[in-house]
Write a protein that holds these residues in place. Structure first.
Motif, PDB file in Angstrom:
ATOM      1  N   LEU A 166       0.888  -1.167   0.000  1.00  0.00           N
ATOM      2  CA  LEU A 166       0.000   0.000   0.000  1.00  0.00           C
ATOM      3  C   LEU A 166       0.924   1.214   0.000  1.00  0.00           C
ATOM      4  O   LEU A 166       1.504   1.569   1.023  1.00  0.00           O
ATOM      5  N   THR A 167       1.098   1.844  -1.165  1.00  0.00           N
ATOM      6  CA  THR A 167       2.160   2.845  -1.314  1.00  0.00           C
ATOM      7  C   THR A 167       1.686   4.077  -2.066  1.00  0.00           C
ATOM      8  O   THR A 167       0.747   4.036  -2.863  1.00  0.00           O
ATOM      9  N   LEU A 211       5.738  -1.448   1.821  1.00  0.00           N
ATOM     10  CA  LEU A 211       6.477  -1.701   0.580  1.00  0.00           C
ATOM     11  C   LEU A 211       6.342  -3.130   0.075  1.00  0.00           C
ATOM     12  O   LEU A 211       6.396  -3.377  -1.127  1.00  0.00           O
ATOM     13  N   GLU A 212       6.199  -4.073   0.980  1.00  0.00           N
ATOM     14  CA  GLU A 212       6.134  -5.486   0.629  1.00  0.00           C
ATOM     15  C   GLU A 212       5.520  -6.241   1.805  1.00  0.00           C
ATOM     16  O   GLU A 212       5.083  -5.637   2.782  1.00  0.00           O
ATOM     17  N   THR A 213       5.508  -7.578   1.720  1.00  0.00           N
ATOM     18  CA  THR A 213       4.835  -8.385   2.731  1.00  0.00           C
ATOM     19  C   THR A 213       5.417  -8.186   4.125  1.00  0.00           C
ATOM     20  O   THR A 213       4.678  -8.103   5.108  1.00  0.00           O
ATOM     21  N   LEU A 215      10.157   3.979   3.947  1.00  0.00           N
ATOM     22  CA  LEU A 215      10.506   4.905   2.873  1.00  0.00           C
ATOM     23  C   LEU A 215      11.626   4.314   2.031  1.00  0.00           C
ATOM     24  O   LEU A 215      12.640   3.851   2.560  1.00  0.00           O
ATOM     25  N   SER A 216      11.433   4.347   0.711  1.00  0.00           N
ATOM     26  CA  SER A 216      12.440   3.840  -0.219  1.00  0.00           C
ATOM     27  C   SER A 216      12.691   4.887  -1.288  1.00  0.00           C
ATOM     28  O   SER A 216      11.750   5.434  -1.874  1.00  0.00           O
ATOM     29  N   THR A 217      13.970   5.195  -1.555  1.00  0.00           N
ATOM     30  CA  THR A 217      14.333   6.167  -2.579  1.00  0.00           C
ATOM     31  C   THR A 217      15.381   5.565  -3.504  1.00  0.00           C
ATOM     32  O   THR A 217      16.182   4.721  -3.091  1.00  0.00           O
ATOM     33  N   VAL A 237      13.221   1.266   6.864  1.00  0.00           N
ATOM     34  CA  VAL A 237      12.035   0.417   6.924  1.00  0.00           C
ATOM     35  C   VAL A 237      11.886  -0.208   8.305  1.00  0.00           C
ATOM     36  O   VAL A 237      12.855  -0.330   9.069  1.00  0.00           O
ATOM     37  N   ALA A 238      10.655  -0.605   8.599  1.00  0.00           N
ATOM     38  CA  ALA A 238      10.334  -1.336   9.822  1.00  0.00           C
ATOM     39  C   ALA A 238       9.651  -2.638   9.434  1.00  0.00           C
ATOM     40  O   ALA A 238       8.972  -2.725   8.401  1.00  0.00           O
TER      41      ALA A 238
END
Length: 677
Positions: A483-484, A504-506, A511-513, A533-534
């Motif tokens: 969900l992004t 970002l994934e399962t 935050l990804s840049t 990420v967490a």
């Protein structure tokens, strides 16, 4: 070149158990299943180059580790041709068997094969390790150095050793000779006989396997589809059965051409009337024609005798085919005074590259037998920054799209159940509000699954960033896979950028840049990626766990001559370890891809656990290869010996390179034959 007529129980070119100095056709994938007393082997072999092939093997040995403890063994092979067969000399090959596994099947060999009168082949060789059994003698390489005289115990089965490369044992210890012959009676039937020095010592000691004779005999039947079935009598005590299925990635399972034919080029005299139409009418007709071809028009401008369009390809696996369909539509709908078509390939409103096609070339080369290379030589591939300056159609955004269908996931090599699966329904929703800015989500609902039956507990001493996958499978039902909110843009010429925020994934959210430098006509691309990420809750909904980490990588990508491209990623991984991932893929012109990778970090093999370091094989199969119909969908599968925590990365990695690569000149040139289809 000596082409393999038969496949051994190890899934490589061979007679029954021993190898031969033959090769498969370049690019061939071979899947082999073999079984005999208390033993089963499954092997995937890929002919990577005309002179080298590699294999991955998964074997089952009943009771090998005790009465109630079966052995599930993984191993890798490499097989190098040193000399091609000639009229007066044999083919010669050097092989490494089980060089990256537990060592149960570890052996090295040199083997020669000579063909006589097309149908009769003789093979002979010398082997070390497991192949140095019956008739073994002192290592002839000992004359070079005393270190070749003795071979240390490979510590087969020790978890800390599993997967390590045992360089120190290669070609060491005693050696033995082996040999055999094959006679092809006709196009379907081949008779095989061999002398194998393998005494099956470990199997004799652990499961009572009896070797009474070194002579193995068998008969092979070749079916019309090229697959082979071999029955054999092995070691004077047991019957064996081997089946091999061959795949040529260049040849689709279903012949192509089942999709709609491209629109025929209308004579230029018939397009003269287009000049009398209002600009809005021309755009509407062009937009409707592109929609019919599975292409979405998002950009349009005109300057003199040039029309510039930007299209999003929603149908074709090859970008060249989308370009060809677009060029035909433009030729049929644009006024006759328009001489040049600048076509920009776009993704979610972001331009990737532009190709200039001259109108006259379309008519001149349409029926030319060499139109593929001639038309590409005349086309001009460039960056799109000078091209896209305004001109985005007002009704192109916002844009909504969705995907719904089944999904199938596999998990391999769990000793309690070597093949687990999950089948369910998946829904994907994308809402692009403006060029580059997209809200996206993916939902999955498992229906049939054995993934959640796994009860194995992770023994990892690292943060459990991947090894807790059985818990995720057990404690989740309806999952929010992602969900992004994502923004992609072009900060400058040859530059691409991405920022993604959300789940970002399962297993991770945050935050990804990413930033990528990739000129349109360059083989080299450079990128950098940073993430914070967490770890997500096991129910894969909205919560997070306590673990968080900053990760990032610098990446280099290079298109090698031919069909190969290499990639190196250096940086910090999800478990906090530092290292590098090395990848090599072979991608055929139809998009079928076979690749391998390995990761080395500052995590020791003892800390990593079983497997010693992360490594694997990956397949990417276009749906169009299976169906013969145009599609951008692909079936992807990564086969790794074990899913561990060391060397783990986010699934959203290297996104920009994946998106932009299909629009690069090197990739377009390989698939340009599709321009006319």
């Amino acid at each position: 070149m000596a082409q393999a007529q038969s496949v051994s129980t190890y899934g490589t070119p061979g007679l029954l158990e021993i190898p031969t100095a033959e090769m498969f056709e370049d690019g061939t994938l071979v899947f082999t299943a073999a079984g005999f007393r208390d033993t089963a082997r499954g092997t995937m072999t890929f002919q990577m180059l005309p002179w080298v092939h590699g294999s991955f093997r998964y074997a089952y040995i009943k009771g090998f580790d005790g009465a109630n403890n079966d052995r599930y063994d993984r191993s890798f092979d490499l097989h190098f041709r040193l000399r091609e067969e000639s009229k007066h000399g044999p083919a010669i090959v050097m092989g490494l068997r089980d060089f990256g596994g537990t060592g149960v099947y570890a052996a090295e060999y040199f083997v020669a094969t000579k063909t006589f009168h097309d149908r009769f082949k003789l093979t002979g060789g010398i082997g070390w390790g497991r192949m140095a059994g019956r008739g073994a003698f002192s290592n002839p390489l000992g004359v070079l150095s005393s270190r070749f005289d003795d071979r240390e115990d490979a510590n087969a089965g020790g978890v800390s050793e599993t997967g390590q490369l045992d360089f120190g044992n290669w070609f060491q210890g005693d050696a033995a000779l082996f040999g055999g012959a094959s006679w092809q009676y006709n196009d379907h039937l081949t008779f095989l006989a061999e002398y194998s020095p393998d005494l099956y010592t470990a199997e004799r000691d652990n499961i009572g396997f009896d070797v009474r004779s070194p002579i193995n005999v068998g008969v092979q039947y070749r079916f019309k589809n090229g697959s082979q079935l071999t029955t054999s009598y092995l070691y004077g005590t047991t019957l064996g059965l081997t089946y091999s299925y061959f795949i040529d990635p260049r040849k689709a399972v279903t012949p192509g051409g089942q999709g709609a034919a491209p629109p025929p080029l209308q004579p230029r005299s018939q397009t003269a009337s287009a000049a009398k139409r209002a600009p809005g009418d021309i755009r509407d007709r062009m937009q409707a024609a592109l929609d019919q071809e599975g292409l979405r028009l998002v950009y349009l401008s005109e300057s003199g005798d040039t029309v510039r369009v930007g299209v999003e390809n929603n149908r074709y696996g090859q970008a060249a085919q989308a370009l060809g369909r677009t060029a035909r539509v433009l030729a049929n709908e644009q006024p006759s005074q328009t001489e040049h078509f600048d076509i920009a390939l776009m993704s979610r409103g972001v331009p990737l590259s532009a190709v200039r096609v001259n109108r006259d070339d379309l008519y001149e080369l349409e029926h030319d037998p060499d139109n593929a290379w001639r038309s590409f030589a005349r086309a001009e591939v460039s960056d799109t920054i000078p091209l896209i300056e305004g001109g985005i159609l007002t009704d192109a955004y916002p844009h909504f799209s969705y995907r719904f269908g089944p999904y199938l996931n596999f998990s391999f090599f769990d000793p309690d159940d070597p093949l687990r699966y999950e089948l369910g329904a998946a829904l994907g929703l994308d809402y692009t509000l403006s060029p580059g800015f997209t809200l996206s989500t993916g939902l999955r609902l498992p229906i049939l699954s054995t993934l959640d039956d796994s009860t194995r507990q992770s023994d990892s001493t690292l943060p459990r960033v991947r090894s807790d996958w059985p818990i995720y499978a057990r404690e989740s039902n309806l999952r929010i896979e992602h969900l992004t909110a994502e923004y992609m843009w072009r900060p400058g010429e040859n530059l691409y950028a991405r920022t993604t925020l959300g789940y970002l994934e399962t297993m991770f959210g945050g935050l990804s840049t990413e930033l990528l430098w990739y000129p349109a006509d360059s083989r080299l691309a450079l990128g950098v990626e940073a993430n914070y990420v967490a770890q997500r809750d096991f129910d894969v909904l909205f919560g997070f766990q306590d673990y968080s980490v900053a990760t990032g990588h610098a990446s280099a990508y290079y298109d090698l001559p031919g069909e190969y491209h290499a990639q190196v990623d250096v940086g910090r991984y999800l478990a906090g370890d530092y290292g590098a991932t090395f990848s090599l893929d072979r991608e055929f012109t139809n998009g079928f891809k076979v690749g391998a990778f390995f990761t080395l970090t500052n995590v020791s093999s003892e800390e990593f656990g079983e497997g010693s370091f992360d490594k694997g094989i990956r397949l990417e199969i276009p749906v169009s290869w299976l169906t013969g119909r145009p599609s951008r969908n692909k079936i992807t599968q990564t086969i790794r010996p074990v899913l561990r925590d060391g060397g783990a990365r986010l699934h959203v990695r290297n996104r920009l390179y994946s998106v932009t690569r299909e629009a690069r000149a090197q990739n377009l040139s390989r698939g340009w034959g599709r321009f006319w289809r």
